[in-house]
Motif scaffolding. Structure first.
Motif, PDB file in Angstrom:
ATOM      1  N   ARG A 165       0.994  -1.151  -0.218  1.00 27.39           N
ATOM      2  CA  ARG A 165       0.445  -0.356   0.370  1.00 27.39           C
ATOM      3  C   ARG A 165       0.698   0.967  -0.030  1.00 27.39           C
ATOM      4  NH1 ARG A 165      -2.227  -3.236   3.379  1.00 27.39           N
ATOM      5  NH2 ARG A 165      -1.459  -3.149   5.135  1.00 27.39           N
ATOM      6  N   PHE A 166       0.219   2.596  -0.447  1.00 28.32           N
ATOM      7  CA  PHE A 166       0.668   3.599  -0.557  1.00 28.32           C
ATOM      8  C   PHE A 166       0.007   5.078  -0.181  1.00 28.32           C
ATOM      9  CE2 PHE A 166       3.783   1.932  -3.975  1.00 28.32           C
ATOM     10  CZ  PHE A 166       4.420   2.135  -3.399  1.00 28.32           C
ATOM     11  N   ALA A 167       0.393   4.806   1.438  1.00 26.59           N
ATOM     12  CA  ALA A 167      -0.524   6.426   1.809  1.00 26.59           C
ATOM     13  C   ALA A 167      -2.001   6.117   0.967  1.00 26.59           C
ATOM     14  CB  ALA A 167       0.044   7.694   1.297  1.00 26.59           C
ATOM     15  N   GLY A 168      -2.729   5.270   1.078  1.00 25.84           N
ATOM     16  CA  GLY A 168      -4.765   4.842   0.966  1.00 25.84           C
ATOM     17  C   GLY A 168      -4.707   3.808  -0.151  1.00 25.84           C
ATOM     18  N   LEU A 169      -3.440   3.556  -1.043  1.00 21.45           N
ATOM     19  CA  LEU A 169      -4.253   3.471  -2.372  1.00 21.45           C
ATOM     20  C   LEU A 169      -2.948   1.785  -2.286  1.00 21.45           C
ATOM     21  CD1 LEU A 169      -3.723   4.145  -6.098  1.00 21.45           C
ATOM     22  CD2 LEU A 169      -1.362   3.693  -4.805  1.00 21.45           C
ATOM     23  N   VAL A 170      -3.656   0.972  -2.409  1.00 21.41           N
ATOM     24  CA  VAL A 170      -2.962  -0.469  -3.075  1.00 21.41           C
ATOM     25  C   VAL A 170      -2.795  -0.915  -4.149  1.00 21.41           C
ATOM     26  CG1 VAL A 170      -3.834  -2.946  -2.287  1.00 21.41           C
ATOM     27  CG2 VAL A 170      -5.604  -1.424  -1.331  1.00 21.41           C
ATOM     28  N   ALA A 171      -1.578  -0.756  -4.154  1.00 20.95           N
ATOM     29  CA  ALA A 171      -0.562  -0.626  -5.126  1.00 20.95           C
ATOM     30  C   ALA A 171      -0.799  -2.654  -5.807  1.00 20.95           C
ATOM     31  CB  ALA A 171       0.853  -0.541  -5.490  1.00 20.95           C
ATOM     32  N   VAL A 172      -0.285  -2.820  -4.531  1.00 21.67           N
ATOM     33  CA  VAL A 172      -0.224  -3.959  -5.099  1.00 21.67           C
ATOM     34  C   VAL A 172      -0.878  -5.663  -4.461  1.00 21.67           C
ATOM     35  CG1 VAL A 172       1.160  -6.776  -5.204  1.00 21.67           C
ATOM     36  CG2 VAL A 172       2.173  -4.559  -6.192  1.00 21.67           C
ATOM     37  N   GLY A 201      -0.021  -5.795 -18.319  1.00 24.68           N
ATOM     38  CA  GLY A 201      -1.398  -5.439 -17.292  1.00 24.68           C
ATOM     39  C   GLY A 201      -1.046  -3.687 -17.714  1.00 24.68           C
ATOM     40  N   PRO A 202      -2.369  -3.317 -17.616  1.00 27.51           N
ATOM     41  CA  PRO A 202      -2.813  -1.949 -17.969  1.00 27.51           C
ATOM     42  C   PRO A 202      -1.695  -0.813 -16.881  1.00 27.51           C
ATOM     43  CG  PRO A 202      -4.506  -2.638 -16.940  1.00 27.51           C
ATOM     44  CD  PRO A 202      -3.967  -3.894 -17.256  1.00 27.51           C
ATOM     45  N   ASN A 203      -1.615   0.674 -17.663  1.00 30.03           N
ATOM     46  CA  ASN A 203      -0.560   1.401 -16.382  1.00 30.03           C
ATOM     47  C   ASN A 203      -1.062   1.593 -15.578  1.00 30.03           C
ATOM     48  OD1 ASN A 203       1.670   2.359 -18.072  1.00 30.03           O
ATOM     49  ND2 ASN A 203       0.381   3.178 -19.614  1.00 30.03           N
ATOM     50  N   GLY A 204      -0.467   1.244 -14.289  1.00 27.90           N
ATOM     51  CA  GLY A 204      -0.942   1.567 -12.993  1.00 27.90           C
ATOM     52  C   GLY A 204      -1.297   0.418 -12.368  1.00 27.90           C
ATOM     53  N   ALA A 205      -0.975  -0.674 -12.910  1.00 21.45           N
ATOM     54  CA  ALA A 205      -1.695  -2.244 -12.814  1.00 21.45           C
ATOM     55  C   ALA A 205      -0.806  -2.618 -11.384  1.00 21.45           C
ATOM     56  CB  ALA A 205      -1.307  -3.220 -13.981  1.00 21.45           C
ATOM     57  N   GLY A 206       0.429  -1.828 -10.713  1.00 27.34           N
ATOM     58  CA  GLY A 206       1.303  -2.691 -10.164  1.00 27.34           C
ATOM     59  C   GLY A 206       2.261  -3.772 -10.631  1.00 27.34           C
ATOM     60  N   LYS A 207       2.670  -3.488 -11.519  1.00 36.20           N
ATOM     61  CA  LYS A 207       3.640  -4.110 -12.397  1.00 36.20           C
ATOM     62  C   LYS A 207       5.552  -4.281 -11.372  1.00 36.20           C
ATOM     63  CE  LYS A 207       2.745  -2.701 -17.215  1.00 36.20           C
ATOM     64  NZ  LYS A 207       1.861  -2.596 -16.444  1.00 36.20           N
ATOM     65  N   THR A 208       5.243  -2.221 -11.965  1.00 34.72           N
ATOM     66  CA  THR A 208       6.777  -2.362 -11.299  1.00 34.72           C
ATOM     67  C   THR A 208       6.949  -2.608  -9.417  1.00 34.72           C
ATOM     68  OG1 THR A 208       7.712  -0.640 -13.344  1.00 34.72           O
ATOM     69  CG2 THR A 208       8.622  -0.029 -11.469  1.00 34.72           C
ATOM     70  N   THR A 209       5.743  -1.730  -8.922  1.00 34.64           N
ATOM     71  CA  THR A 209       5.688  -2.171  -7.514  1.00 34.64           C
ATOM     72  C   THR A 209       5.876  -3.362  -7.119  1.00 34.64           C
ATOM     73  OG1 THR A 209       4.303   0.068  -7.588  1.00 34.64           O
ATOM     74  CG2 THR A 209       4.502  -1.884  -5.706  1.00 34.64           C
ATOM     75  N   LEU A 210       5.117  -5.054  -7.897  1.00 32.38           N
ATOM     76  CA  LEU A 210       5.551  -6.069  -7.707  1.00 32.38           C
ATOM     77  C   LEU A 210       7.599  -6.356  -8.015  1.00 32.38           C
ATOM     78  CD1 LEU A 210       4.577  -8.645  -7.431  1.00 32.38           C
ATOM     79  CD2 LEU A 210       4.121  -9.109  -9.498  1.00 32.38           C
TER      80      LEU A 210
HETATM   81  N1  LIG Z   1       6.198   5.332  -4.684  1.00 35.77           N
HETATM   82  C1  LIG Z   1       4.753   4.864  -4.789  1.00 35.77           C
HETATM   83  N2  LIG Z   1       4.261   6.113  -3.960  1.00 35.77           N
HETATM   84  C2  LIG Z   1       3.027   6.276  -3.966  1.00 35.77           C
HETATM   85  N3  LIG Z   1       2.203   5.450  -4.899  1.00 35.77           N
HETATM   86  C3  LIG Z   1       2.549   4.708  -6.006  1.00 35.77           C
HETATM   87  C4  LIG Z   1       4.611   4.527  -5.370  1.00 35.77           C
HETATM   88  N4  LIG Z   1       4.823   3.837  -7.096  1.00 35.77           N
HETATM   89  C5  LIG Z   1       3.803   3.258  -7.277  1.00 35.77           C
HETATM   90  N5  LIG Z   1       3.305   4.541  -7.092  1.00 35.77           N
HETATM   91  C6  LIG Z   1       1.373   3.954  -7.500  1.00 35.77           C
HETATM   92  O1  LIG Z   1       0.976   2.634  -7.091  1.00 35.77           O
HETATM   93  C7  LIG Z   1       0.130   1.690  -8.471  1.00 35.77           C
HETATM   94  C8  LIG Z   1       0.683   0.771  -9.886  1.00 35.77           C
HETATM   95  O2  LIG Z   1       1.961   1.292  -9.925  1.00 35.77           O
HETATM   96  P1  LIG Z   1       3.020   1.108 -10.562  1.00 35.77           P
HETATM   97  O3  LIG Z   1       3.571  -0.180  -9.988  1.00 35.77           O
HETATM   98  O4  LIG Z   1       4.159   1.568 -11.521  1.00 35.77           O
HETATM   99  O5  LIG Z   1       2.600   0.301 -12.067  1.00 35.77           O
HETATM  100  P2  LIG Z   1       2.626  -0.335 -13.759  1.00 35.77           P
HETATM  101  O6  LIG Z   1       4.032  -0.593 -13.224  1.00 35.77           O
HETATM  102  O7  LIG Z   1       1.939  -1.075 -13.721  1.00 35.77           O
HETATM  103  O8  LIG Z   1       1.855   0.375 -13.907  1.00 35.77           O
HETATM  104  C9  LIG Z   1      -0.191   3.765  -9.607  1.00 35.77           C
HETATM  105  O9  LIG Z   1      -0.967   3.784  -8.918  1.00 35.77           O
HETATM  106  C10 LIG Z   1       1.003   4.336  -8.871  1.00 35.77           C
HETATM  107  O10 LIG Z   1       0.817   5.541  -9.397  1.00 35.77           O
END
Ligand SMILES: Nc1ncnc2c1ncn2[C@@H]1O[C@H](COP(=O)(O)OP(=O)(O)O)[C@@H](O)[C@H]1O
Ligand SMILES: [Mg+2]
Length: 265
Positions: free
Chosen positions: A24-31, A48-57
Motif C-alpha cells: 500500500r502507498f498512503a491509502g492506495l493499494v498498488a499490489v 497489464g495496463p498502466n498503474g496495474a502494479g507491475k513495477t511495484t511488484l
Molecule cells: N512510491 C510510490 N508512492 C506512491 N504511489 C506509488 C508509488 N509507486 C507506485 N505508486 C502507485 O502504485 C500504482 C501502481 O504503479 P506501478 O507499480 O508503477 O504500475 P505499473 O508498473 O503496472 O504501471 C500506481 O497507481 C502508482 O501511481
C-alpha cells in the motif's frame, strides 16, 4: 513390513515464487494479494495496463520495497526479509524501466562498477595491487568486453555513457547485469521507447540469455513482442492477478482485452 510406494520425486522448486504479496502507498493499494511463480529456465511475460502494479511488484520481488504482506522465495528459500544485494547474490537480477548509467563514466567503467568482487573499486590500485587482485581485475575486464560485444556496444566501450541512445542504455544495463551471472532476470519494459532496429536486437539478446538457461520475468507493453517471446503470460490489473496461462489463450481472453481498453495499446 509393509512397503509403501516411493513418493514421486519432488519437482524442483520454482526459481521465483511470490505468495499473496501486498503493498500500500498512503491509502492506495498498488499490489493486492498477488501470487506468481517462475519455473527454472522459463520466460514469462508480465502484462497489464498502466498503474496495474507491475513495477511495484518487481520492487517487492527484487527487495527494493518491503511488502505489507506476503512472501517472496528464490529457489525455495524465503527471501522476504532480504535486501536487493542479497537477492542478487542468490541470482536474482533486475533492470529498471528507465536505466540510469553513470553518465560521465565510460561504458566500460559502467560495466565494472559493482561487478562481483567489487572489481571497480580496485581500479585505482595500480602497480602495487597484489597479483591475485590484478588477475581478477583482468578477468572482470575480459568478461565486460565480451558482454559489451554481445550487446553490440564494444565500439563505444571508451565513450562516456551519456552518448548512448535510450536503447543502448537498455542494452548496457542488461550487459552489466550479466556480469553477476544471474539465474533469473526481472526486466522492466526492456523495449519501451526503443527504436525498432534496437528493439529486435534487445529481444534477440534476451532470448539468447534465456536459451542459456537464465529464467526471465518480462514486463512489456508491446503485446506482439510478448507473444513472440513468452510461452506463458501473467496478467495483472489493479494490483491483482487477472489471468495466467499460455500466451495466446490468455491474451485473447475478453476480460484481458477489456483491461487494456481505454489505454490505446
Ligand atoms: N512510491 C510510490 N508512492 C506512491 N504511489 C506509488 C508509488 N509507486 C507506485 N505508486 C502507485 O502504485 C500504482 C501502481 O504503479 P506501478 O507499480 O508503477 O504500475 P505499473 O508498473 O503496472 O504501471 C500506481 O497507481 C502508482 O501511481
Ligand atoms: Mg511500470
Amino acid at each position: 513390513m509393509v512397503t509403501m510406494p516411493a513418493p514421486p520425486p519432488a519437482a524442483s522448486p520454482p526459481i521465483l515464487a511470490a505468495d499473496r504479496l501486498a503493498k500500500r502507498f498512503a491509502g492506495l493499494v498498488a499490489v493486492d494479494g498477488m501470487s506468481l511463480a517462475v519455473a527454472p529456465g522459463e520466460m514469462v511475460g508480465l502484462v497489464g495496463p498502466n498503474g496495474a502494479g507491475k513495477t511495484t511488484l518487481f520492487n517487492l520481488l527484487a527487495g527494493s520495497l518491503r511488502p505489507d504482506g506476503g512472501t517472496v522465495s528464490i529457489a525455495g528459500a524465503d527471501v522476504t526479509r532480504e535486501g536487493p544485494a542479497r537477492r542478487l547474490s542468490r541470482g536474482l537480477g533486475r533492470t529498471f524501466q528507465i536505466p540510469r548509467p553513470f553518465p560521465a563514466m565510460s561504458v566500460m567503467d559502467n560495466m565494472l562498477v559493482g561487478a562481483q568482487g567489487q572489481a571497480g573499486e580496485r581500479l585505482g590500485a595500480g602497480l602495487f595491487a597484489p597479483l591475485a587482485t590484478r588477475r581478477q581485475e583482468r578477468a572482470a575486464r575480459q568478461k565486460a568486453a565480451a558482454l559489451l560485444d554481445f550487446a553490440s556496444l564494444a565500439h563505444l566501450a571508451g565513450e562516456p555513457a551519456r552518448v548512448l541512445s535510450g536503447g543502448q542504455r537498455k542494452l548496457l544495463e542488461l550487459a552489466r547485469l550479466m556480469m553477476a551471472d544471474p539465474a533469473l532476470l526481472l526486466l522492466d519494459e526492456p523495449a519501451a521507447g526503443v527504436n525498432p532496429a534496437l528493439m529486435d536486437l534487445i529481444a534477440a539478446r534476451i532470448a539468447q540469455i534465456n536459451a542459456g538457461g537464465v529464467s526471465v520475468l518480462l514486463i512489456e507493453h508491446n503485446i506482439e513482442l510478448v507473444r513472440a517471446m513468452c510461452p506463458r503470460v501473467v496478467v495483472m490489473a489493479a494490483g491483482r492477478l487477472l489471468a495466467a496461462g499460455p500466451a495466446e489463450a490468455v491474451l485473447t481472453r475478453p476480460d484481458v482485452v477489456a483491461a487494456y481498453l481505454g489505454e490505446a495499446v
